[in-house]
Structures are given as structure tokens and as C-alpha cells.
Scaffold this motif. Structure first.
Motif, PDB file in Angstrom:
ATOM      1  N   ASP A  48       2.803  -3.435   8.380  1.00 25.11           N
ATOM      2  CA  ASP A  48       1.593  -4.142   7.946  1.00 25.11           C
ATOM      3  C   ASP A  48       0.635  -3.198   7.212  1.00 25.11           C
ATOM      4  N   GLN A  49       1.172  -2.423   6.277  1.00 23.44           N
ATOM      5  CA  GLN A  49       0.413  -1.493   5.451  1.00 23.44           C
ATOM      6  C   GLN A  49      -0.141  -0.292   6.238  1.00 23.44           C
ATOM      7  N   GLN A  50       0.127  -0.219   7.522  1.00 21.40           N
ATOM      8  CA  GLN A  50      -0.300   0.932   8.338  1.00 21.40           C
ATOM      9  C   GLN A  50       0.872   1.899   8.464  1.00 21.40           C
ATOM     10  N   ALA A 100      -3.028   4.565  -1.889  1.00 20.49           N
ATOM     11  CA  ALA A 100      -3.410   3.900  -3.138  1.00 20.49           C
ATOM     12  C   ALA A 100      -3.454   2.404  -2.910  1.00 20.49           C
ATOM     13  N   PRO A 101      -4.589   1.755  -3.226  1.00 16.07           N
ATOM     14  CA  PRO A 101      -4.683   0.306  -2.995  1.00 16.07           C
ATOM     15  C   PRO A 101      -3.742  -0.459  -3.916  1.00 16.07           C
ATOM     16  N   MET A 148       0.849  -1.190   0.000  1.00 16.24           N
ATOM     17  CA  MET A 148       0.000   0.000   0.000  1.00 16.24           C
ATOM     18  C   MET A 148       0.884   1.239   0.000  1.00 16.24           C
ATOM     19  N   THR A 149       0.555   2.210  -0.834  1.00 21.87           N
ATOM     20  CA  THR A 149       1.341   3.428  -0.966  1.00 21.87           C
ATOM     21  C   THR A 149       0.571   4.614  -0.401  1.00 21.87           C
ATOM     22  N   TRP A 150       1.238   5.345   0.489  1.00 20.85           N
ATOM     23  CA  TRP A 150       0.653   6.539   1.083  1.00 20.85           C
ATOM     24  C   TRP A 150       1.270   7.772   0.442  1.00 20.85           C
ATOM     25  N   LYS A 151       0.583   8.910   0.630  1.00 25.48           N
ATOM     26  CA  LYS A 151       1.099  10.178   0.137  1.00 25.48           C
ATOM     27  C   LYS A 151       0.809  11.278   1.157  1.00 25.48           C
TER      28      LYS A 151
END
Length: 216
Positions: free
Chosen positions: A51-53, A97-98, A1-4
Motif C-alpha cells: 500500500d505504497q509503504q 517520488a509522488p 510510489m517510488t522509493w530510493k
């Protein structure tokens, strides 16, 4: 998972930063995200993915790290819409972004390709709506010679009117072709004629002398 995160203050306003791994925030040039401001510590804070967090950690900065105006003491989990602040520089956390899981689709596609490859040509033709050879043979009547019946034979092209197909074509008349005379042959012929003329002249002279002697 990508954060911005998107800068909403300072010189970086409007700029987006992608967070797809752990990132170090600070003024030092070795930081992953360099914030060139005197109020920012050399190693100010860090984004951590677990873990995607996404989490934010303060690294004992001088002017502090804040989430929604609350100072971070150790580590805080982030969510969409949070305002993350390093000293006076603020950033808005955007929706992650999923990550598309395409492995099942790839596995299904590969299995389908293998399944199609294992089918015989007859099975593939049958699935495409083309009857197998056995099915087609039952619908075709054969003669004693094994030739299929009820097969259309194309008709010959019609003969134009006024053309007599029984008329006998005249045989071509041979044309005499004169053979070219060789220059060598011409020369030989001229020499031959000259020799004959010379002999004849000598003979006449001899006969004249004989006649003169006899009748003198």
C-alpha cells in the motif's frame, strides 16, 4: 510510489537504487540488489512494498539487518531519512517520488474534445467571436437584385500621362515572303529550256538546207 536508497558506505557510496517493487538483497547473483561482500548473506534481506509503504525484512542473515542502528527481527516500516544497514553496508532512505494521478486530467481533456466535436460549426464560430450568418444578414442591406449594398468596389489602376486611349493603332503591313524554289522545279525548268533550244536549232538547220536546195 517510488522509493530510493543511497549508499553512504562501501564501494557503492553515492549510488542510488530505485525501489518500485519488492526487492531481494543479497550476495547471490539471483538477488535484485547484489552486494558483493563476504559479510553479506546469499539472501540477506528484502524490501517489501505494501500500500505504497516500504518495509524491510531480515531473511535470517548471519550479520543482521539494521534500521537506525537497531537490528531488525522481523519486519520494520521505513520512512524518509532512515539509515538501513546490511551488515556494515549503510544506505540512506530518500523521499519517495509522488505518483502523478493524470487520469482525471485525461478524462477532462477527452470530455472537452467530445464536447467540441458535438458542436455545430455555427456554435463554434459564435464562441470564437464570429457572428452567425443570420446575425450578419440583418446588418447587410440588399438591392432588389439581391446584391449587397455599401460594398466597396476597387478602382481601376490610373492611366499614365501621355497615353491616348482613343488613338487607333495602325494595322500591321503584310510582308511578302518569297517561297523557296524546289530543286526539282529548277531541274524541270532547265530541261524545258534545253528542249526548246534544241528544237529551235534543228528548225534553223532544216530551213538552211531548204534554202540552199532552192537557190542552188
Amino acid at each position: 510510489m517510488t522509493w530510493k536508497i543511497q549508499a553512504i558506505s562501501g564501494d557503492l557510496t553515492g549510488q542510488e537504487i530505485v525501489i518500485d517493487r519488492d526487492l531481494l538483497i543479497g550476495r547471490h547473483q539471483d538477488a535484485d540488489v547484489v552486494l558483493k561482500a563476504a559479510e553479506i548473506s546469499r539472501k540477506h534481506a528484502a524490501f517489501v512494498l505494501k500500500d505504497q509503504q516500504l518495509y524491510i525484512q531480515d531473511l535470517s542473515s548471519s550479520n543482521g539487518t539494521f534500521v537506525n542502528d537497531v537490528r531488525v527481527e522481523n519486519e520494520v516500516a521505513l520512512k524518509e531519512g532512515d539509515i538501513v544497514q546490511f551488515a556494515s553496508l549503510k544506505f540512506s532512505l530518500l523521499a519517495p517520488a509522488p505518483v502523478l494521478d493524470i487520469e482525471p486530467e485525461l478524462e477532462q481533456t477527452a470530455a472537452k474534445i467530445v464536447e467540441e466535436a458535438d458542436k455545430t460549426p455555427a456554435q463554434q464560430m459564435n464562441e470564437q467571436g464570429i457572428p452567425e450568418l443570420k446575425e450578419r444578414d440583418t446588418n447587410v442591406q440588399l438591392t432588389r437584385d439581391g446584391m449587397p449594398t455599401a460594398v466597396g468596389i476597387p478602382k481601376p489602376a490610373p492611366i499614365a500621362e501621355g497615353i491616348d486611349i482613343h488613338a487607333v493603332k495602325p494595322e500591321p503591313v503584310p510582308i511578302a515572303v518569297e517561297q523557296p524554289v524546289s530543286r526539282v522545279e529548277e531541274t524541270k525548268e532547265a530541261q524545258k529550256n534545253a528542249s526548246v533550244g534544241l528544237v529551235s536549232l534543228i528548225t534553223l538547220i532544216i530551213l538552211a538546207i531548204i534554202a540552199w536546195v532552192l537557190f542552188k
